[in-house]
Design a protein around this motif. Structure first.
Motif, PDB file in Angstrom:
ATOM      1  N   ILE A 191       0.910  -1.079   0.034  1.00  0.00           N
ATOM      2  CA  ILE A 191      -0.015  -0.082   0.077  1.00  0.00           C
ATOM      3  C   ILE A 191       0.924   1.331  -0.139  1.00  0.00           C
ATOM      4  N   SER A 192       0.678   2.477  -0.739  1.00  0.00           N
ATOM      5  CA  SER A 192       1.349   3.383  -0.774  1.00  0.00           C
ATOM      6  C   SER A 192       0.642   4.537  -0.965  1.00  0.00           C
ATOM      7  N   GLY A 193       1.314   5.674   0.040  1.00  0.00           N
ATOM      8  CA  GLY A 193       0.809   6.997  -0.106  1.00  0.00           C
ATOM      9  C   GLY A 193       1.746   8.020  -0.854  1.00  0.00           C
ATOM     10  N   MET A 194       1.031   8.768  -1.833  1.00  0.00           N
ATOM     11  CA  MET A 194       1.947   9.763  -2.762  1.00  0.00           C
ATOM     12  C   MET A 194       1.364  11.169  -2.522  1.00  0.00           C
ATOM     13  N   ALA A 195       2.524  11.968  -2.597  1.00  0.00           N
ATOM     14  CA  ALA A 195       2.150  13.348  -2.602  1.00  0.00           C
ATOM     15  C   ALA A 195       2.918  14.033  -3.831  1.00  0.00           C
ATOM     16  N   PRO A 196       2.434  15.128  -4.193  1.00  0.00           N
ATOM     17  CA  PRO A 196       3.235  15.843  -5.357  1.00  0.00           C
ATOM     18  C   PRO A 196       4.194  16.988  -4.882  1.00  0.00           C
ATOM     19  N   LEU A 197       5.365  16.946  -5.633  1.00  0.00           N
ATOM     20  CA  LEU A 197       6.477  17.889  -5.133  1.00  0.00           C
ATOM     21  C   LEU A 197       6.215  19.046  -6.116  1.00  0.00           C
ATOM     22  N   LYS A 198       6.286  20.250  -5.852  1.00  0.00           N
ATOM     23  CA  LYS A 198       5.774  21.126  -6.614  1.00  0.00           C
ATOM     24  C   LYS A 198       7.067  22.234  -6.648  1.00  0.00           C
ATOM     25  N   SER A 199       7.314  22.941  -7.825  1.00  0.00           N
ATOM     26  CA  SER A 199       8.177  24.092  -7.917  1.00  0.00           C
ATOM     27  C   SER A 199       7.707  25.310  -7.620  1.00  0.00           C
ATOM     28  N   SER A 200       8.472  26.362  -7.496  1.00  0.00           N
ATOM     29  CA  SER A 200       7.925  27.650  -7.190  1.00  0.00           C
ATOM     30  C   SER A 200       6.800  28.108  -7.835  1.00  0.00           C
ATOM     31  N   ASN A 201       6.638  27.642  -9.125  1.00  0.00           N
ATOM     32  CA  ASN A 201       5.761  28.370 -10.411  1.00  0.00           C
ATOM     33  C   ASN A 201       4.607  27.242 -10.127  1.00  0.00           C
ATOM     34  N   GLY A 202       4.642  26.414  -9.197  1.00  0.00           N
ATOM     35  CA  GLY A 202       3.266  25.544  -9.078  1.00  0.00           C
ATOM     36  C   GLY A 202       3.161  24.425  -9.869  1.00  0.00           C
ATOM     37  N   GLN A 203       4.217  24.103 -10.725  1.00  0.00           N
ATOM     38  CA  GLN A 203       4.154  22.899 -11.361  1.00  0.00           C
ATOM     39  C   GLN A 203       4.650  21.379 -10.789  1.00  0.00           C
ATOM     40  N   VAL A 204       3.968  20.503 -10.931  1.00  0.00           N
ATOM     41  CA  VAL A 204       4.398  19.043 -10.129  1.00  0.00           C
ATOM     42  C   VAL A 204       5.705  18.651 -10.859  1.00  0.00           C
ATOM     43  N   THR A 205       6.839  18.585 -10.054  1.00  0.00           N
ATOM     44  CA  THR A 205       8.178  18.240 -10.669  1.00  0.00           C
ATOM     45  C   THR A 205       8.671  17.034 -10.031  1.00  0.00           C
ATOM     46  N   GLY A 206       7.809  16.580  -9.163  1.00  0.00           N
ATOM     47  CA  GLY A 206       8.336  15.163  -8.393  1.00  0.00           C
ATOM     48  C   GLY A 206       7.221  14.696  -7.649  1.00  0.00           C
ATOM     49  N   ILE A 207       7.494  13.414  -7.308  1.00  0.00           N
ATOM     50  CA  ILE A 207       6.323  12.579  -6.467  1.00  0.00           C
ATOM     51  C   ILE A 207       7.100  12.041  -5.393  1.00  0.00           C
ATOM     52  N   LEU A 208       6.590  12.244  -4.112  1.00  0.00           N
ATOM     53  CA  LEU A 208       7.179  11.503  -3.003  1.00  0.00           C
ATOM     54  C   LEU A 208       6.153  10.478  -2.755  1.00  0.00           C
ATOM     55  N   GLU A 209       6.896   9.189  -2.392  1.00  0.00           N
ATOM     56  CA  GLU A 209       6.224   7.969  -2.373  1.00  0.00           C
ATOM     57  C   GLU A 209       6.304   7.455  -0.806  1.00  0.00           C
ATOM     58  N   VAL A 210       5.615   7.018  -0.039  1.00  0.00           N
ATOM     59  CA  VAL A 210       5.764   6.122   1.303  1.00  0.00           C
ATOM     60  C   VAL A 210       5.113   4.790   1.166  1.00  0.00           C
ATOM     61  N   ASP A 211       5.821   3.733   1.260  1.00  0.00           N
ATOM     62  CA  ASP A 211       5.280   2.394   0.849  1.00  0.00           C
ATOM     63  C   ASP A 211       4.970   1.644   2.282  1.00  0.00           C
ATOM     64  N   TYR A 212       4.252   0.845   2.303  1.00  0.00           N
ATOM     65  CA  TYR A 212       4.092  -0.158   3.370  1.00  0.00           C
ATOM     66  C   TYR A 212       3.799  -1.621   2.772  1.00  0.00           C
ATOM     67  N   ARG A 213       4.740  -2.622   3.251  1.00  0.00           N
ATOM     68  CA  ARG A 213       4.542  -4.037   2.260  1.00  0.00           C
ATOM     69  C   ARG A 213       3.499  -4.731   3.508  1.00  0.00           C
ATOM     70  N   VAL A 214       2.415  -5.215   2.949  1.00  0.00           N
ATOM     71  CA  VAL A 214       1.423  -5.919   3.615  1.00  0.00           C
ATOM     72  C   VAL A 214       1.260  -7.464   3.478  1.00  0.00           C
ATOM     73  N   ASP A 215       2.304  -8.122   2.849  1.00  0.00           N
ATOM     74  CA  ASP A 215       2.442  -9.508   2.858  1.00  0.00           C
ATOM     75  C   ASP A 215       2.368 -10.221   4.223  1.00  0.00           C
ATOM     76  N   LEU A 216       3.123  -9.671   5.058  1.00  0.00           N
ATOM     77  CA  LEU A 216       3.156 -10.578   6.113  1.00  0.00           C
ATOM     78  C   LEU A 216       1.812 -10.337   6.947  1.00  0.00           C
ATOM     79  N   ILE A 217       1.158  -9.231   6.831  1.00  0.00           N
ATOM     80  CA  ILE A 217      -0.043  -9.039   7.675  1.00  0.00           C
ATOM     81  C   ILE A 217      -1.305 -10.017   7.036  1.00  0.00           C
ATOM     82  N   PHE A 218      -1.343  -9.807   5.627  1.00  0.00           N
ATOM     83  CA  PHE A 218      -2.209 -10.847   4.864  1.00  0.00           C
ATOM     84  C   PHE A 218      -2.014 -12.341   5.285  1.00  0.00           C
TER      85      PHE A 218
END
Length: 422
Positions: A156-183
């Motif tokens: 499962i992942s959470g994602m948020a945009p990284l924006k430049s000073s002019n407001g354009q999305v130039t990057g993506i930050l991603e945080v993951d969590y592996r759920v295999d063991l839980i299931f």
């Protein structure tokens, strides 16, 4: 006697069928509820972590990281250090938080990661199940994915945009969590429950109606407890069962399963509290609550507010002759004392700009004595400087105060700050 035996047989047969149906419904219902609940809560937590982390990253600095050789740049090292702090605070592993440079919704390039050997610029082919989430992030909105599979497992992942000073999305930050063991643990417990339930039903048929009556009461209590768990009450007391060992094992296994779910719930709540605490460190509580509920600028008019602006006399000259660490420590000591005074007087800290400190009284909640509060804080600020002069002899501050109407709120889409205009 034959009639009585026939009734007993029918009763046990009915009990067998009903117990089987109920067991299947409960276990499948539990699995479905646990799956969807975990997916929703964990995904929401990861999205919050991604959003609050993205706030602290300079989009322009991130945009300057563009080739495999850029891992030695100051921008890369600063962002990597910041991501490592987030990782430690949230109990993440090094391979579950990183940033991308977007190419398309189907293909991204790795940018900043925590691995010992960086792989800046390597291509990442986005799994088809996640491409829709990437498209949403590229429009400027943070998202949480559902459970998806990749070559390395289920995530499962959470994602948020990284924006430049002019407001354009130039990057993506991603945080993951592996759920295999839980299931995997959930599936193992479900299999154990099914095997034990089958054993209980077979044993009930063999020992007859008398023992079935002994078992009926405890099983009904277990059913009630299971319903409580299905409705989200994980603090329900699992009844101790009499009768065959299989029945007691069933109750024990169910109890362990409930405790495991409760533990996962507590972990998710703890992560949510961490994200909430980080947000409240940035914005006043009423404003933070509104910002989470609405996706538009926040602005409120206040007819009567008192604002304070303080700066340090000759700070540039003071800073020129000292090491950076000493300068930062001195500012931290002074502004930490000001923060303490703001809390004591019920004053809202607005921001710091270089060697300047801004605060206001009467926002975000109006109070009639705002001028008295801000003046009392200003006097205490002067007094606190006297105590700090033992370490900083030339310390001298200027404090300006004004009262009147203002507009206060939060604007923009990144690095939120509660500010004043007027």
């Amino acid at each position: 006697r034959a009639l009585k035996l026939g009734i007993s047989t029918r009763i046990m047969g009915l009990a067998f069928v009903l117990s089987g149906v109920i067991t299947i419904l409960l276990t499948s219902g539990y699995y479905y509820y646990s799956y969807t609940n975990l997916e929703h809560r964990l995904g929401d937590t990861l999205r919050h972590i991604a959003v609050t982390t993205a706030i602290g990253i300079d989009g322009d600095a991130h945009d300057r990281i563009d080739s495999p050789d850029d891992f030695v740049l100051e921008e890369f090292l600063d962002i990597k250090s910041y991501l490592d702090q987030v990782r430690i605070k949230n109990g993440l592993s090094i391979d579950t938080i990183y940033t991308f440079r977007p190419v398309s919704a189907e293909q991204l390039k790795f940018c900043v990661m925590l691995h010992d050997e960086p792989f800046v610029g390597d291509v990442y082919n986005v799994p088809e199940a996640v491409q829709g989430s990437v498209r949403t992030v590229l429009t400027g909105e943070a998202v949480a994915t559902g459970v998806y599979s990749s070559a390395n497992g289920r995530w499962i992942s959470g994602m948020a945009p990284l924006k430049s000073s002019n407001g354009q999305v130039t990057g993506i930050l991603e945080v993951d969590y592996r759920v295999d063991l839980i299931f995997s643990e959930m599936a193992d417990r479900l299999r154990v429950l099914l095997y034990l339930a089958l054993g209980v039903m077979v044993l009930g048929i063999l020992i007859g109606l008398l023992l079935s009556r002994t078992i009926t009461g405890p099983i009904r209590r277990l059913q009630r407890a299971a319903r409580e768990v299905r409705e989200g009450n994980y603090d329900v007391e699992i009844p101790r069962m009499s009768g065959g060992d299989e029945v007691r094992e069933l109750a024990q296994t169910f109890d362990e399963m409930v405790k495991a779910v409760r533990t996962h719930e507590d972990e998710i709540k703890a992560e949510q509290e961490k994200s909430e605490k980080l947000l409240l460190n940035i914005l006043p509580a009423p404003v933070a609550s509104r910002l989470k509920d609405q996706n538009k600028p926040i602005a409120d008019a206040f007819a009567d507010v008192s604002a304070l602006f303080a700066d340090i006399v000759g700070f540039t000259r003071y800073a020129e002759g000292r090491a950076p660490g000493e300068v930062v420590r001195a500012l931290n000591d002074l502004f930490s004392e000001f923060d303490h005074l703001a809390d004591r007087h019920g004053v809202e800290k607005i921001k710091t700009i270089g060697d300047s400190y801004m605060a206001a009284a009467g926002i975000p909640v109006h109070r009639h004595d705002h001028a008295r509060c801000i003046a009392a804080m200003a006097l205490d600020m002067l007094s606190s400087c006297g105590e700090l002069r033992a370490k900083w002899p030339e310390l001298e501050i200027r404090v300006g105060i004004n009262s009147g109407p203002v507009v206060a709120g939060v604007i923009g889409t990144k690095k939120f700050i509660y500010d004043l205009w007027g």
